[in-house]
Design a protein around this motif. Structure first.
Motif, PDB file in Angstrom:
ATOM      1  N   LEU A  67       0.722  -1.325  -0.111  1.00 36.26           N
ATOM      2  CA  LEU A  67       0.031   0.002   0.203  1.00 36.26           C
ATOM      3  C   LEU A  67       0.868   1.236  -0.176  1.00 36.26           C
ATOM      4  N   ALA A  68       1.950   1.156   0.661  1.00 35.22           N
ATOM      5  CA  ALA A  68       2.739   2.445   0.852  1.00 35.22           C
ATOM      6  C   ALA A  68       3.616   2.620  -0.608  1.00 35.22           C
ATOM      7  N   ARG A  69       3.819   1.586  -1.321  1.00 38.79           N
ATOM      8  CA  ARG A  69       4.482   1.802  -2.577  1.00 38.79           C
ATOM      9  C   ARG A  69       3.398   2.264  -3.468  1.00 38.79           C
ATOM     10  N   ARG A  70       2.119   1.891  -3.501  1.00 37.01           N
ATOM     11  CA  ARG A  70       1.068   2.117  -4.411  1.00 37.01           C
ATOM     12  C   ARG A  70       0.888   3.829  -4.143  1.00 37.01           C
ATOM     13  N   ALA A  71       1.026   4.040  -2.834  1.00 30.24           N
ATOM     14  CA  ALA A  71       0.792   5.483  -2.490  1.00 30.24           C
ATOM     15  C   ALA A  71       1.710   6.450  -3.147  1.00 30.24           C
ATOM     16  N   ALA A  72       2.931   5.968  -2.956  1.00 27.16           N
ATOM     17  CA  ALA A  72       4.169   6.553  -3.500  1.00 27.16           C
ATOM     18  C   ALA A  72       3.926   6.957  -5.070  1.00 27.16           C
ATOM     19  N   ALA A  73       3.624   5.839  -5.516  1.00 25.67           N
ATOM     20  CA  ALA A  73       3.511   5.750  -7.012  1.00 25.67           C
ATOM     21  C   ALA A  73       2.321   6.742  -7.417  1.00 25.67           C
ATOM     22  N   ALA A  74       1.153   6.634  -6.617  1.00 26.88           N
ATOM     23  CA  ALA A  74       0.117   7.587  -6.837  1.00 26.88           C
ATOM     24  C   ALA A  74       0.683   9.044  -6.711  1.00 26.88           C
ATOM     25  N   ALA A  75       1.420   9.753  -5.555  1.00 25.41           N
ATOM     26  CA  ALA A  75       1.656  10.657  -5.420  1.00 25.41           C
ATOM     27  C   ALA A  75       2.655  11.342  -6.553  1.00 25.41           C
ATOM     28  N   LEU A  76       3.728  10.476  -7.196  1.00 27.02           N
ATOM     29  CA  LEU A  76       4.411  10.831  -8.217  1.00 27.02           C
ATOM     30  C   LEU A  76       3.702  11.124  -9.459  1.00 27.02           C
ATOM     31  N   THR A  77       2.521  10.088  -9.857  1.00 23.06           N
ATOM     32  CA  THR A  77       1.926  10.433 -10.762  1.00 23.06           C
ATOM     33  C   THR A  77       1.094  11.608 -10.815  1.00 23.06           C
ATOM     34  N   GLY A  78       0.405  12.003  -9.802  1.00 23.75           N
ATOM     35  CA  GLY A  78      -0.490  12.969  -9.403  1.00 23.75           C
ATOM     36  C   GLY A  78       0.211  14.162  -9.351  1.00 23.75           C
ATOM     37  N   LEU A  79       1.521  14.362  -8.860  1.00 19.88           N
ATOM     38  CA  LEU A  79       2.516  15.498  -9.112  1.00 19.88           C
ATOM     39  C   LEU A  79       2.733  15.738 -10.607  1.00 19.88           C
ATOM     40  N   GLY A  80       2.977  14.913 -11.208  1.00 17.33           N
ATOM     41  CA  GLY A  80       3.459  14.961 -12.470  1.00 17.33           C
ATOM     42  C   GLY A  80       2.367  15.307 -13.609  1.00 17.33           C
ATOM     43  N   GLY A  81       1.195  14.735 -13.301  1.00 19.47           N
ATOM     44  CA  GLY A  81       0.121  15.196 -14.124  1.00 19.47           C
ATOM     45  C   GLY A  81      -0.502  16.614 -13.656  1.00 19.47           C
TER      46      GLY A  81
END
Length: 330
Positions: A159-173
């Motif tokens: 879950l922590a890695r999914r959240a990190a990936a979500a944060a990265l893509t949210g920032l990038g988008g």
């Protein structure tokens, strides 16, 4: 309330259509643990059936990353167009143009004066769709890549890695879509000031430079995108897993019906909207300001944080949550 209904409804259409579409197109598609806000579409949702897979000529032969980009971008843009009046009302309340009325009263007032199309649907419509094409395309297309990047080979993403990936893509988008986002907010707040999307784009670039388009407000919009993504990813899997146990078709082993995705997405839409509400309000106020009354990302990061602290002190927590839970006048 309209201010929470719009993001929740768009997020529901988003994750429900995109996740169901992805799982229908590929048996090895990654679990739809993150969705953008807003994301996929009412039209996409209507085109799929819980009893059959979605097949579109030429689409299933595309690489998975391109399918994700197309599903997230195109369908989200359609939902954004359908729900544009709610976004217009939300933004005007956030920037202070309509805080003396409830959302419903403001909608009736504007519709009576200018008509539903000219007053509520047309303002910022093109900018809103362009923004969603970029934001949701980047977020959905890059999430599987980011998730695999932060997860060691052969391991299941936590879950922590999914959240990190979500944060990265949210920032990038959010960074990719910052220019159209600025134009959208300006057109929402002052629809009579510009003739349309391209006129606003040229005027802002001419008077404020490229910095006014691509940098202004990014220090609020990027954390907002990350907050929305994290709010969704930390809720989606747990909610769906809990509901699946009590969902007749899913409990019987018949797979995950489309209705399960819809209900799960409605829940995470409310959660993500509430989590991101302070960032959303700051984002709208900074992007709507072209006189640097609120010096957003056009200032240094330290000055930008100072101005955000001043906004927080001036409007309080309730004022920053106006994006999600609009208050009625006392």
């Amino acid at each position: 309330d309209d201010d929470v209904a719009r993001p929740a409804a768009s997020s529901a259409a988003s994750s429900a259509a995109s996740s169901y579409y992805s799982s229908s197109c590929s048996s090895s598609a990654p679990p739809p643990s993150v969705v953008s806000s807003p994301a996929s579409s009412v039209l996409s949702a209507a085109s799929v059936s819980s009893s059959s897979s979605l097949t579109l000529p030429g689409v299933t032969s595309l690489p998975p990353i391109l399918r994700d980009v197309m599903a997230g971008a195109v369908s989200t843009a359609m939902v954004s167009a359908v729900l544009n009046p709610m976004d217009v009302l939300k933004t005007r309340r956030q920037v202070g143009n309509a805080t003396s009325r409830t959302a419903w009263a403001e909608a009736l007032h504007v519709a009576k004066l200018q008509g539903p199309w000219r007053g509520l649907w047309r303002p910022g419509l093109t900018a809103s769709m362009v923004r969603e094409l970029l934001y949701s395309g980047c977020t959905k297309g890059l999430y599987p890549v980011a998730r695999d990047f932060v997860t060691p080979p052969g391991e299941e993403p936590t879950l922590a890695r999914r959240a990190a990936a979500a944060a990265l893509t949210g920032l990038g988008g959010s960074v990719c879509a910052n220019g159209p986002d600025v134009v959208k907010i300006r057109l929402f707040a002052e629809p009579n000031r510009y003739r349309g999307f391209f006129h606003a784009l040229g005027d802002i670039a001419g008077r404020e430079g490229l910095q006014g388009l691509f940098v202004r407000g990014v220090s609020a919009s990027a954390p907002r995108g990350a907050a929305i993504a994290i709010g969704e990813v930390t809720t989606y899997d747990h909610t769906k897993a809990t509901l699946r146990k009590h969902w007749p078709a899913a409990a019987a082993g018949a797979g995950e019906p489309f209705s399960l995705h819809v209900v799960t997405s409605l829940i995470i839409g409310v959660v993500a909207t509430t989590v991101a509400a302070p960032f959303d309000t700051l984002n709208s106020r900074v992007m709507a300001d072209d006189e640097d009354v609120i010096r957003g990302a056009s200032s240094t990061p330290l000055r930008s944080l100072s101005k955000r602290r001043a906004l927080w002190l001036s409007f309080g927590v309730g004022g920053l949550l106006i994006a999600a839970w609009a208050r009625t006048p006392s």
